[in-house]
Write an enzyme that holds these catalytic residues in place. Structure first.
Site, PDB file in Angstrom:
ATOM      1  N   ASP A  38      -4.458  31.580   0.117  1.00 32.40           N
ATOM      2  CA  ASP A  38      -3.100  31.901   0.537  1.00 32.40           C
ATOM      3  C   ASP A  38      -2.254  32.203  -0.695  1.00 32.40           C
ATOM      4  O   ASP A  38      -2.555  31.738  -1.801  1.00 32.40           O
ATOM      5  CB  ASP A  38      -2.470  30.753   1.321  1.00 32.40           C
ATOM      6  N   VAL A  77      -3.572  38.747  -1.723  1.00 34.61           N
ATOM      7  CA  VAL A  77      -4.630  39.643  -1.237  1.00 34.61           C
ATOM      8  C   VAL A  77      -4.468  41.060  -1.777  1.00 34.61           C
ATOM      9  O   VAL A  77      -5.408  41.859  -1.706  1.00 34.61           O
ATOM     10  CB  VAL A  77      -4.706  39.671   0.308  1.00 34.61           C
ATOM     11  N   ASN A 103      -7.224  37.486   7.637  1.00 34.15           N
ATOM     12  CA  ASN A 103      -6.107  37.098   8.504  1.00 34.15           C
ATOM     13  C   ASN A 103      -4.747  37.279   7.857  1.00 34.15           C
ATOM     14  O   ASN A 103      -3.750  37.424   8.555  1.00 34.15           O
ATOM     15  CB  ASN A 103      -6.306  35.624   8.917  1.00 34.15           C
ATOM     16  N   SER A 156      -3.643  43.504  15.752  1.00 30.81           N
ATOM     17  CA  SER A 156      -2.484  43.154  16.568  1.00 30.81           C
ATOM     18  C   SER A 156      -2.496  44.053  17.801  1.00 30.81           C
ATOM     19  O   SER A 156      -3.201  45.066  17.845  1.00 30.81           O
ATOM     20  CB  SER A 156      -1.203  43.407  15.759  1.00 30.81           C
ATOM     21  N   TYR A 174       3.774  48.223   9.836  1.00 39.39           N
ATOM     22  CA  TYR A 174       2.967  47.281  10.611  1.00 39.39           C
ATOM     23  C   TYR A 174       2.043  48.015  11.570  1.00 39.39           C
ATOM     24  O   TYR A 174       0.836  47.727  11.638  1.00 39.39           O
ATOM     25  CB  TYR A 174       3.890  46.331  11.375  1.00 39.39           C
ATOM     26  N   THR A 209       4.019  31.394  15.785  1.00 43.53           N
ATOM     27  CA  THR A 209       3.929  31.022  14.376  1.00 43.53           C
ATOM     28  C   THR A 209       5.232  31.429  13.687  1.00 43.53           C
ATOM     29  O   THR A 209       6.026  32.199  14.228  1.00 43.53           O
ATOM     30  CB  THR A 209       2.763  31.744  13.667  1.00 43.53           C
TER      31      THR A 209
END
Length: 274
Positions: A38, A77, A103, A156, A174, A209
């Site tokens: 992360d 990442v 993810n 998604s 996105y 989340t």
């Protein structure tokens, strides 16, 4: 009795909280050890609070509380060398990787977007190039070991639909990134089949989340009300829970799905058929 993933090792990005933490816990419940990555740092153009080191510690505690081992690495990442270093540390500890969950992602939707092009670049860099970096860091050791494996890319509903477009940098980025993930998945399913490595993508609707449960998204939808109206599910539920996605992934990466590859699996409460 061991779980479906006893003796396996899973590499998971974005593992400090949210879906990533849920995936780590769910796979650990099935017997897997975890390599967790992360950023645990705030990106300047992301309007909601991102994961913290304290969040990451909770993931570690949860996995270890299940009697499984976990190696963590702080990395971006977008940085290929940094992702590879985390993979190398995990392989040095566990000797293998069997499962890759790409993810990590951002959704920087803001009613006050000041630099659409820069936000677009951020989203593509994390949500698409970051997936590329993740898989290419981990797959070589899987190929070399010669025992197959499974890769799941988090896309998604926006990787399957063009609904709710706003023309903003965040939304354009996105949708483009999540559609791009499908292209990577299909290409890699063909590339990696010869090594018995399966590649699939999951497509959640809104998940409970901090990525969407935050102060910035309601303001965004207030500015673009048509988008909010179009992002409703067929089943009478506003959002799904992280574990709903984790349960789907736990099946996809197990031998129960041993001949499932190249699929786009919605976990979307019927969004894509509405």
């Amino acid at each position: 009795m061991g779980g479906k993933l006893e003796g396996k090792v899973a590499f998971i990005t974005g593992a400090a909280r949210g879906q990533g933490r849920s995936h780590a816990i769910r796979l650990a419940e099935e017997g897997a050890d975890i390599i967790a990555l992360d950023l645990v740092e705030q990106m300047p153009r992301v309007p909601y609070d991102m994961a913290t080191p304290e969040d990451f510690e909770k993931t570690v505690a949860a996995v270890e509380g299940l009697g499984r081992r976990i190696v963590t690495g702080v990395a971006d990442v977008r940085d290929r060398a940094a992702v590879r270093a985390v993979v190398d540390d995990g392989v040095a500890e566990f000797g293998r990787i069997d499962v890759v969950l790409a993810n990590a992602g951002i959704a920087p939707h803001s009613a006050e977007e000041r630099d659409a092009a820069a936000v677009f670049d951020d989203v593509i860099a994390v949500n698409l190039a970051g997936v590329y970096n993740t898989v290419h860091a981990a797959v070589p050791t899987m190929i070399e070991r010669g025992e197959g494996g499974s890769v799941v890319l988090t896309s998604s509903i926006q990787g399957l639909s063009g609904r709710a477009g706003t023309g903003t940098g965040s939304w354009d980025g996105y949708a483009a990134a999540k559609h791009g993930v499908v292209g990577l998945m299909r290409s890699w399913a063909n590339w990696l089949a010869q090594y018995s490595i399966r590649v699939n993508s999951v497509h959640p609707t809104g998940v409970n989340t901090p990525m969407i449960v935050n102060e910035s998204l309601p303001a965004f939808f207030e500015k673009f009300p048509d988008s909010a109206v179009s992002l409703t599910n067929l089943l009478p539920v506003e959002m799904v829970e992280p574990v709903d996605v984790s349960n789907a992934i736990a099946w996809l990466v197990s031998d129960e799905a041993r001949y499932v590859t190249g699929v786009t699996l919605p976990v979307d409460a019927g969004f894509t058929v509405k």
